[in-house]
Design a protein around this motif. Structure first.
Motif, PDB file in Angstrom:
ATOM      1  N   VAL A  30      -6.633  -2.466 -86.434  1.00  0.00           N
ATOM      2  CA  VAL A  30      -5.923  -3.408 -85.312  1.00  0.00           C
ATOM      3  C   VAL A  30      -6.288  -4.739 -86.363  1.00  0.00           C
ATOM      4  CG1 VAL A  30      -6.525  -5.071 -83.516  1.00  0.00           C
ATOM      5  CG2 VAL A  30      -6.460  -2.473 -83.222  1.00  0.00           C
ATOM      6  N   ARG A  31      -7.623  -5.369 -86.821  1.00  0.00           N
ATOM      7  CA  ARG A  31      -7.835  -6.663 -87.410  1.00  0.00           C
ATOM      8  C   ARG A  31      -7.282  -6.450 -88.429  1.00  0.00           C
ATOM      9  NH1 ARG A  31     -11.188  -9.198 -90.387  1.00  0.00           N
ATOM     10  NH2 ARG A  31     -12.166  -7.713 -91.269  1.00  0.00           N
ATOM     11  N   GLN A  32      -7.040  -5.647 -89.255  1.00  0.00           N
ATOM     12  CA  GLN A  32      -7.016  -5.259 -90.685  1.00  0.00           C
ATOM     13  C   GLN A  32      -5.168  -5.089 -90.667  1.00  0.00           C
ATOM     14  OE1 GLN A  32     -10.097  -2.485 -91.566  1.00  0.00           O
ATOM     15  NE2 GLN A  32     -10.160  -3.796 -93.126  1.00  0.00           N
ATOM     16  N   TRP A  33      -4.333  -4.655 -89.948  1.00  0.00           N
ATOM     17  CA  TRP A  33      -3.426  -4.961 -89.789  1.00  0.00           C
ATOM     18  C   TRP A  33      -2.295  -5.334 -89.346  1.00  0.00           C
ATOM     19  CZ3 TRP A  33      -1.252  -1.207 -93.120  1.00  0.00           C
ATOM     20  CH2 TRP A  33       0.372  -0.415 -92.851  1.00  0.00           C
ATOM     21  N   ARG A  34      -2.221  -6.577 -90.396  1.00  0.00           N
ATOM     22  CA  ARG A  34      -1.887  -7.564 -89.764  1.00  0.00           C
ATOM     23  C   ARG A  34      -0.751  -8.608 -91.187  1.00  0.00           C
ATOM     24  NH1 ARG A  34      -5.868 -12.392 -89.044  1.00  0.00           N
ATOM     25  NH2 ARG A  34      -6.677 -11.609 -90.374  1.00  0.00           N
ATOM     26  N   THR A  35       0.576  -8.500 -90.223  1.00  0.00           N
ATOM     27  CA  THR A  35       1.988  -9.013 -91.957  1.00  0.00           C
ATOM     28  C   THR A  35       1.406 -10.771 -92.397  1.00  0.00           C
ATOM     29  OG1 THR A  35       3.917  -8.945 -89.829  1.00  0.00           O
ATOM     30  CG2 THR A  35       4.228 -10.458 -91.794  1.00  0.00           C
ATOM     31  N   GLY A  36       1.394 -10.454 -93.846  1.00  0.00           N
ATOM     32  CA  GLY A  36       1.051 -11.528 -94.509  1.00  0.00           C
ATOM     33  C   GLY A  36      -0.792 -11.166 -95.334  1.00  0.00           C
ATOM     34  N   TYR A  37      -0.876  -9.527 -94.966  1.00  0.00           N
ATOM     35  CA  TYR A  37      -2.344 -10.344 -95.507  1.00  0.00           C
ATOM     36  C   TYR A  37      -2.216  -8.387 -95.817  1.00  0.00           C
ATOM     37  CZ  TYR A  37      -4.501 -13.517 -92.007  1.00  0.00           C
ATOM     38  OH  TYR A  37      -4.782 -14.350 -91.817  1.00  0.00           O
ATOM     39  N   SER A  38      -3.022  -8.116 -96.536  1.00  0.00           N
ATOM     40  CA  SER A  38      -3.307  -7.493 -97.930  1.00  0.00           C
ATOM     41  C   SER A  38      -2.759  -5.470 -97.571  1.00  0.00           C
ATOM     42  CB  SER A  38      -4.343  -7.450 -98.977  1.00  0.00           C
ATOM     43  OG  SER A  38      -5.511  -6.454 -98.142  1.00  0.00           O
ATOM     44  N   ALA A  39      -3.597  -5.004 -96.463  1.00  0.00           N
ATOM     45  CA  ALA A  39      -3.557  -4.133 -96.279  1.00  0.00           C
ATOM     46  C   ALA A  39      -2.048  -3.573 -95.883  1.00  0.00           C
ATOM     47  CB  ALA A  39      -4.279  -3.541 -94.830  1.00  0.00           C
ATOM     48  N   LYS A  40      -0.982  -4.379 -95.186  1.00  0.00           N
ATOM     49  CA  LYS A  40       0.205  -3.986 -94.388  1.00  0.00           C
ATOM     50  C   LYS A  40       0.968  -4.500 -96.003  1.00  0.00           C
ATOM     51  CE  LYS A  40       2.976  -4.814 -90.723  1.00  0.00           C
ATOM     52  NZ  LYS A  40       3.381  -5.834 -89.595  1.00  0.00           N
ATOM     53  N   THR A  41       0.214  -5.477 -96.358  1.00  0.00           N
ATOM     54  CA  THR A  41       1.243  -5.949 -97.787  1.00  0.00           C
ATOM     55  C   THR A  41       1.857  -4.391 -98.643  1.00  0.00           C
ATOM     56  OG1 THR A  41       0.831  -7.974 -96.952  1.00  0.00           O
ATOM     57  CG2 THR A  41       1.979  -7.648 -99.109  1.00  0.00           C
TER      58      THR A  41
END
Length: 228
Positions: A30-41
């Motif tokens: 939940v915490r790491q899957w955010r728009t503009g951050y490395s994991a999702k990008t």
């Protein structure tokens, strides 16, 4: 039949159904899957490429082909139960050569603690891990304390997997989506430990004391994926 066997680690991988498939494998989904951050990008970039993103392919000599990519790939290390969880592991063919590559996605996130911070008053487990990392990387002693520890174990992961898959070389590539190339100097400082001078969007090859070939690279990703 007896009781079902318990598996601590599986070698079975399930094909991705798209970027959202990557989220479940994150340490903190939940915490790491955010728009503009490395994991999702990173997930959107690699899934959109249908193979190697161009900037990754350019790290290699000649035509490069993605054979398989494994998101959030864990590589066991000595000195405890915590693996090195690599953002992406890829087997790549270029010409008649193969490469085992770990890919570290970055936007603005730093590379984590320095060696000095991680190795302060080290436990026996940390001493064992540091010995393994230094042996793999060809260091005679603990590296300078300002070096980023994450770069050590991500690179060691590539070397371990290169041996396991019997590839011609290993690679550790930072896939950065930062226009300002944040933290590039940390990467360049790490590369100098091997006598390598690195530049953005070019790779540098070194041969370690073990004889293993190691490719180090910083690839600049398309900023449009930061909006996904």
């Amino acid at each position: 039949m007896g009781a079902p066997r318990k598996f601590n680690r599986t070698r079975v991988y399930i094909p991705s159904q798209g970027p959202m498939s990557w989220q479940a494998f994150l340490a903190e989904p939940v915490r790491q899957w955010r728009t503009g951050y490395s994991a999702k990008t990173l997930a959107h970039c690699w899934e959109s490429a249908n193979g190697l993103p161009d900037e990754i392919a350019h790290m290699f000599d000649g035509s490069a082909e993605l054979l398989v990519a494994l998101p959030e790939h864990k590589v066991p290390l000595d000195g405890g139960n915590r693996d090195s969880q690599n953002d992406l592991f890829a087997l790549i063919r270029f010409g008649d050569q193969t490469c085992a590559a770990t890919v570290e996605g970055k936007v603005s996130e730093p590379f984590g603690p320095t060696v000095g911070e991680w190795y302060a008053e080290p436990s026996q487990g940390k001493r064992e891990r540091m010995r393994q990392l230094c042996d793999l990387l060809g260091f005679d002693d603990v590296p300078p304390f300002h070096i980023r520890y994450q770069l050590m174990h991500r690179t060691a992961s590539a070397l371990i997997e290169a041996r396991r898959f019997k590839t011609d070389e290993a690679a550790m590539i930072v896939h950065s989506f930062s226009a300002a190339r944040m933290w590039f100097e940390d990467f360049a400082t790490f590369a100098r430990l091997f006598g390598a001078e690195v530049s953005p969007d070019l790779s540098s090859m070194v041969v370690l004391k073990s004889g293993q070939r190691l490719r180090l690279g910083w690839a600049t990703g398309d900023e449009d994926f930061l909006k996904c």
